[in-house]
Scaffold this motif. Structure first.
Motif, PDB file in Angstrom:
ATOM      1  N   GLN A 101       0.812  -1.216   0.000  1.00 50.71           N
ATOM      2  CA  GLN A 101       0.000   0.000   0.000  1.00 50.71           C
ATOM      3  C   GLN A 101       0.847   1.268   0.000  1.00 50.71           C
ATOM      4  OE1 GLN A 101      -3.289  -0.236  -0.432  1.00 50.71           O
ATOM      5  NE2 GLN A 101      -3.038  -2.472  -0.466  1.00 50.71           N
ATOM      6  N   HIS A 102       2.169   1.102   0.018  1.00 46.40           N
ATOM      7  CA  HIS A 102       3.081   2.244   0.020  1.00 46.40           C
ATOM      8  C   HIS A 102       4.272   1.900  -0.864  1.00 46.40           C
ATOM      9  CE1 HIS A 102       0.833   3.940   3.381  1.00 46.40           C
ATOM     10  NE2 HIS A 102       0.891   2.747   3.952  1.00 46.40           N
ATOM     11  N   PRO A 103       4.995   2.897  -1.357  1.00 50.77           N
ATOM     12  CA  PRO A 103       6.177   2.609  -2.172  1.00 50.77           C
ATOM     13  C   PRO A 103       7.134   1.690  -1.422  1.00 50.77           C
ATOM     14  CG  PRO A 103       5.648   4.940  -2.262  1.00 50.77           C
ATOM     15  CD  PRO A 103       4.751   4.340  -1.228  1.00 50.77           C
ATOM     16  N   PRO A 104       7.645   0.649  -2.079  1.00 52.85           N
ATOM     17  CA  PRO A 104       8.546  -0.282  -1.385  1.00 52.85           C
ATOM     18  C   PRO A 104       9.864   0.385  -1.035  1.00 52.85           C
ATOM     19  CG  PRO A 104       8.472  -0.759  -3.725  1.00 52.85           C
ATOM     20  CD  PRO A 104       7.414   0.264  -3.476  1.00 52.85           C
ATOM     21  N   THR A 105      10.428  -0.013   0.074  1.00 54.30           N
ATOM     22  CA  THR A 105      11.714   0.552   0.510  1.00 54.30           C
ATOM     23  C   THR A 105      12.886  -0.269   0.005  1.00 54.30           C
ATOM     24  OG1 THR A 105      11.559  -0.684   2.581  1.00 54.30           O
ATOM     25  CG2 THR A 105      10.692   1.570   2.569  1.00 54.30           C
ATOM     26  N   SER A 106      12.608  -1.435  -0.559  1.00 55.64           N
ATOM     27  CA  SER A 106      13.662  -2.296  -1.077  1.00 55.64           C
ATOM     28  C   SER A 106      13.147  -3.034  -2.299  1.00 55.64           C
ATOM     29  CB  SER A 106      14.102  -3.314  -0.017  1.00 55.64           C
ATOM     30  OG  SER A 106      14.970  -4.288  -0.586  1.00 55.64           O
ATOM     31  N   ARG A 107      14.057  -3.331  -3.230  1.00 50.99           N
ATOM     32  CA  ARG A 107      13.676  -4.096  -4.414  1.00 50.99           C
ATOM     33  C   ARG A 107      14.293  -5.495  -4.370  1.00 50.99           C
ATOM     34  NH1 ARG A 107      13.190  -1.127 -10.090  1.00 50.99           N
ATOM     35  NH2 ARG A 107      12.440  -3.255 -10.438  1.00 50.99           N
ATOM     36  N   GLU A 108      14.702  -5.916  -3.203  1.00 54.41           N
ATOM     37  CA  GLU A 108      15.308  -7.233  -3.085  1.00 54.41           C
ATOM     38  C   GLU A 108      14.241  -8.319  -3.192  1.00 54.41           C
ATOM     39  OE1 GLU A 108      17.760  -7.747   0.307  1.00 54.41           O
ATOM     40  OE2 GLU A 108      19.003  -5.978  -0.100  1.00 54.41           O
ATOM     41  N   VAL A 109      14.511  -9.312  -4.029  1.00 53.94           N
ATOM     42  CA  VAL A 109      13.619 -10.449  -4.202  1.00 53.94           C
ATOM     43  C   VAL A 109      14.480 -11.647  -4.593  1.00 53.94           C
ATOM     44  CG1 VAL A 109      13.181  -9.901  -6.634  1.00 53.94           C
ATOM     45  CG2 VAL A 109      11.527 -11.267  -5.346  1.00 53.94           C
ATOM     46  N   ASP A 110      14.086 -12.811  -4.149  1.00 55.35           N
ATOM     47  CA  ASP A 110      14.831 -14.027  -4.468  1.00 55.35           C
ATOM     48  C   ASP A 110      14.560 -14.392  -5.917  1.00 55.35           C
ATOM     49  OD1 ASP A 110      16.169 -16.391  -4.576  1.00 55.35           O
ATOM     50  OD2 ASP A 110      14.867 -17.462  -3.167  1.00 55.35           O
ATOM     51  N   LEU A 111      15.529 -14.132  -6.797  1.00 55.51           N
ATOM     52  CA  LEU A 111      15.331 -14.370  -8.229  1.00 55.51           C
ATOM     53  C   LEU A 111      15.463 -15.843  -8.596  1.00 55.51           C
ATOM     54  CD1 LEU A 111      17.309 -11.350  -9.745  1.00 55.51           C
ATOM     55  CD2 LEU A 111      14.833 -11.569  -9.440  1.00 55.51           C
ATOM     56  N   ARG A 112      16.186 -16.612  -7.786  1.00 55.48           N
ATOM     57  CA  ARG A 112      16.390 -18.029  -8.066  1.00 55.48           C
ATOM     58  C   ARG A 112      16.922 -18.253  -9.486  1.00 55.48           C
ATOM     59  NH1 ARG A 112      11.508 -17.612  -5.676  1.00 55.48           N
ATOM     60  NH2 ARG A 112      10.293 -18.376  -7.462  1.00 55.48           N
ATOM     61  N   LEU A 113      17.934 -17.481  -9.825  1.00 61.79           N
ATOM     62  CA  LEU A 113      18.519 -17.564 -11.161  1.00 61.79           C
ATOM     63  C   LEU A 113      19.155 -18.929 -11.395  1.00 61.79           C
ATOM     64  CD1 LEU A 113      20.189 -14.042 -11.303  1.00 61.79           C
ATOM     65  CD2 LEU A 113      18.458 -14.882 -12.907  1.00 61.79           C
ATOM     66  N   PRO A 114      19.125 -19.425 -12.622  1.00 64.08           N
ATOM     67  CA  PRO A 114      19.776 -20.709 -12.922  1.00 64.08           C
ATOM     68  C   PRO A 114      21.293 -20.574 -12.865  1.00 64.08           C
ATOM     69  CG  PRO A 114      19.035 -19.664 -14.943  1.00 64.08           C
ATOM     70  CD  PRO A 114      18.491 -18.828 -13.814  1.00 64.08           C
ATOM     71  N   GLU A 115      21.965 -21.667 -12.653  1.00 62.40           N
ATOM     72  CA  GLU A 115      23.421 -21.627 -12.562  1.00 62.40           C
ATOM     73  C   GLU A 115      24.072 -21.328 -13.909  1.00 62.40           C
ATOM     74  OE1 GLU A 115      24.907 -25.166 -10.801  1.00 62.40           O
ATOM     75  OE2 GLU A 115      23.858 -24.874  -8.887  1.00 62.40           O
ATOM     76  N   GLN A 116      23.461 -21.761 -14.985  1.00 64.51           N
ATOM     77  CA  GLN A 116      24.021 -21.559 -16.311  1.00 64.51           C
ATOM     78  C   GLN A 116      23.065 -20.700 -17.156  1.00 64.51           C
ATOM     79  OE1 GLN A 116      27.057 -22.508 -17.043  1.00 64.51           O
ATOM     80  NE2 GLN A 116      27.277 -23.538 -15.051  1.00 64.51           N
ATOM     81  N   PRO A 117      23.617 -19.844 -18.040  1.00 64.77           N
ATOM     82  CA  PRO A 117      22.753 -19.008 -18.884  1.00 64.77           C
ATOM     83  C   PRO A 117      21.771 -19.810 -19.730  1.00 64.77           C
ATOM     84  CG  PRO A 117      25.043 -18.264 -18.999  1.00 64.77           C
ATOM     85  CD  PRO A 117      25.052 -19.558 -18.242  1.00 64.77           C
ATOM     86  N   GLY A 134      19.924 -22.009 -18.911  1.00 66.67           N
ATOM     87  CA  GLY A 134      18.699 -22.259 -18.165  1.00 66.67           C
ATOM     88  C   GLY A 134      17.768 -21.063 -18.079  1.00 66.67           C
ATOM     89  N   LEU A 135      18.175 -19.921 -18.637  1.00 72.03           N
ATOM     90  CA  LEU A 135      17.367 -18.711 -18.501  1.00 72.03           C
ATOM     91  C   LEU A 135      16.000 -18.796 -19.191  1.00 72.03           C
ATOM     92  CD1 LEU A 135      20.068 -15.897 -18.755  1.00 72.03           C
ATOM     93  CD2 LEU A 135      18.569 -16.360 -16.802  1.00 72.03           C
ATOM     94  N   PRO A 136      15.894 -19.367 -20.398  1.00 69.18           N
ATOM     95  CA  PRO A 136      14.554 -19.446 -20.995  1.00 69.18           C
ATOM     96  C   PRO A 136      13.566 -20.229 -20.126  1.00 69.18           C
ATOM     97  CG  PRO A 136      16.214 -19.738 -22.698  1.00 69.18           C
ATOM     98  CD  PRO A 136      16.937 -19.757 -21.375  1.00 69.18           C
ATOM     99  N   ALA A 137      13.986 -21.377 -19.595  1.00 68.01           N
ATOM    100  CA  ALA A 137      13.096 -22.155 -18.726  1.00 68.01           C
ATOM    101  C   ALA A 137      12.807 -21.390 -17.437  1.00 68.01           C
ATOM    102  CB  ALA A 137      13.724 -23.510 -18.419  1.00 68.01           C
ATOM    103  N   TRP A 138      13.791 -20.668 -16.934  1.00 70.50           N
ATOM    104  CA  TRP A 138      13.602 -19.852 -15.728  1.00 70.50           C
ATOM    105  C   TRP A 138      12.582 -18.748 -15.989  1.00 70.50           C
ATOM    106  CZ3 TRP A 138      15.094 -14.605 -15.405  1.00 70.50           C
ATOM    107  CH2 TRP A 138      15.055 -14.044 -14.121  1.00 70.50           C
ATOM    108  N   LEU A 139      12.639 -18.125 -17.174  1.00 68.60           N
ATOM    109  CA  LEU A 139      11.658 -17.095 -17.515  1.00 68.60           C
ATOM    110  C   LEU A 139      10.261 -17.700 -17.597  1.00 68.60           C
ATOM    111  CD1 LEU A 139      10.714 -14.322 -18.399  1.00 68.60           C
ATOM    112  CD2 LEU A 139      11.508 -14.850 -20.718  1.00 68.60           C
ATOM    113  N   ALA A 140      10.151 -18.882 -18.206  1.00 69.96           N
ATOM    114  CA  ALA A 140       8.851 -19.547 -18.278  1.00 69.96           C
ATOM    115  C   ALA A 140       8.308 -19.827 -16.883  1.00 69.96           C
ATOM    116  CB  ALA A 140       8.974 -20.847 -19.078  1.00 69.96           C
ATOM    117  N   ALA A 141       9.188 -20.245 -15.967  1.00 71.10           N
ATOM    118  CA  ALA A 141       8.760 -20.505 -14.590  1.00 71.10           C
ATOM    119  C   ALA A 141       8.330 -19.210 -13.900  1.00 71.10           C
ATOM    120  CB  ALA A 141       9.890 -21.176 -13.817  1.00 71.10           C
ATOM    121  N   SER A 142       9.006 -18.102 -14.219  1.00 67.15           N
ATOM    122  CA  SER A 142       8.622 -16.805 -13.647  1.00 67.15           C
ATOM    123  C   SER A 142       7.210 -16.440 -14.059  1.00 67.15           C
ATOM    124  CB  SER A 142       9.601 -15.717 -14.119  1.00 67.15           C
ATOM    125  OG  SER A 142      10.923 -15.992 -13.714  1.00 67.15           O
TER     126      SER A 142
END
Length: 253
Positions: A61-77, A79-87
């Protein structure tokens, strides 16, 4: 388009993005995003999905004070397309579990949860087009989505200065710029004043314009996002050329 249509379109645009980059060389430069590769572009879109999804999950309900979020990025590039699909899948689950008409903070005009779904759609759509252009493909953009995207962009642009500082210079002594679709029902008049700018409604006065840009909806959308040049043959330009230069120099983000 309504919030349910926006949610469905996020899934469709993400699926097309994933299909575009899955077999591609992710080190390919993206000319429409200078300094980025397809790897950077894919990671950016997935990060935006996860960040917006977290905002919706918390329904802040208010502007966030942080933009930190667990991205759970893949170990290898790779894996990014499948990671985007999961997002996108995670976002869809949150969309379905959220009252998209519920009040919520947003940086734009619409202070409801639906703002973030619509914003996610056009963030994804434009970057899907970036990926395709980088690979020498001609992106197809659904006409209705393009019209809705133009409206979303012009409605919210006056509030974008925190991350698009050049927009603060979109001022003029009561001048107007019109954007008109030649292939759909879409017409927007933007008024520039000494203290800022905003869309002009029918109630605000006569709909005359000092400068006009006419083009197909998909082309106008890419133009507004700085992916096309207003001098391109795809557009008909009328009126004050200096005013158009002023607009396009300071408006894209």
């Amino acid at each position: 388009m309504n919030p349910a249509q926006h949610a469905a379109a996020v899934a469709a645009e993400t699926a097309e993005f994933v299909a575009t980059v899955t077999a591609a060389d992710l080190s390919t430069p993206v000319p429409t995003c200078p300094g980025w590769t397809l790897k950077d572009l894919t990671q950016h879109v997935g990060s935006v999905h996860r960040w917006f999804t977290e905002l919706l999950r918390r329904r802040i309900q208010h502007p966030p004070t942080s933009r930190e979020v667990d991205l759970r990025l893949p170990e290898q590039p790779e894996g990014l397309p499948a990671w985007l699909a999961a997002s996108a899948s995670e976002a869809a689950e949150v969309f379905a579990a959220t009252d998209l008409d519920a009040p919520m903070w947003a940086w734009g005009v619409d202070q409801h949860a639906r703002f973030w779904v619509r914003r996610m759609l056009f963030e994804t759509l434009v970057h899907r087009a970036d990926a395709q252009l980088a690979l020498g493909l001609s992106p197809h953009i659904d006409r209705a989505r393009a019209v809705d995207g133009i409206d979303e962009f012009l409605t919210n642009l006056p509030f974008a200065s925190p991350f698009a500082p050049l927009t603060a210079q979109l001022r003029a002594p009561d001048r107007t710029v019109r954007f008109t679709c030649t292939d759909a029902d879409g017409d927007w008049l933007v008024g520039l004043r000494p203290d800022g700018f905003a869309l002009v409604t029918e109630d605000d006065g006569p709909g005359t314009a000092d400068a006009t840009v006419r083009g197909a909806a998909a082309d106008l959308l890419l133009l507004l996002y700085g992916r096309l040049d207003h001098q391109d043959a795809a557009f008909d330009l009328l009126g004050d050329p200096d005013l158009l230069t002023h607009w396009f120099t300071h408006s894209a983000f």
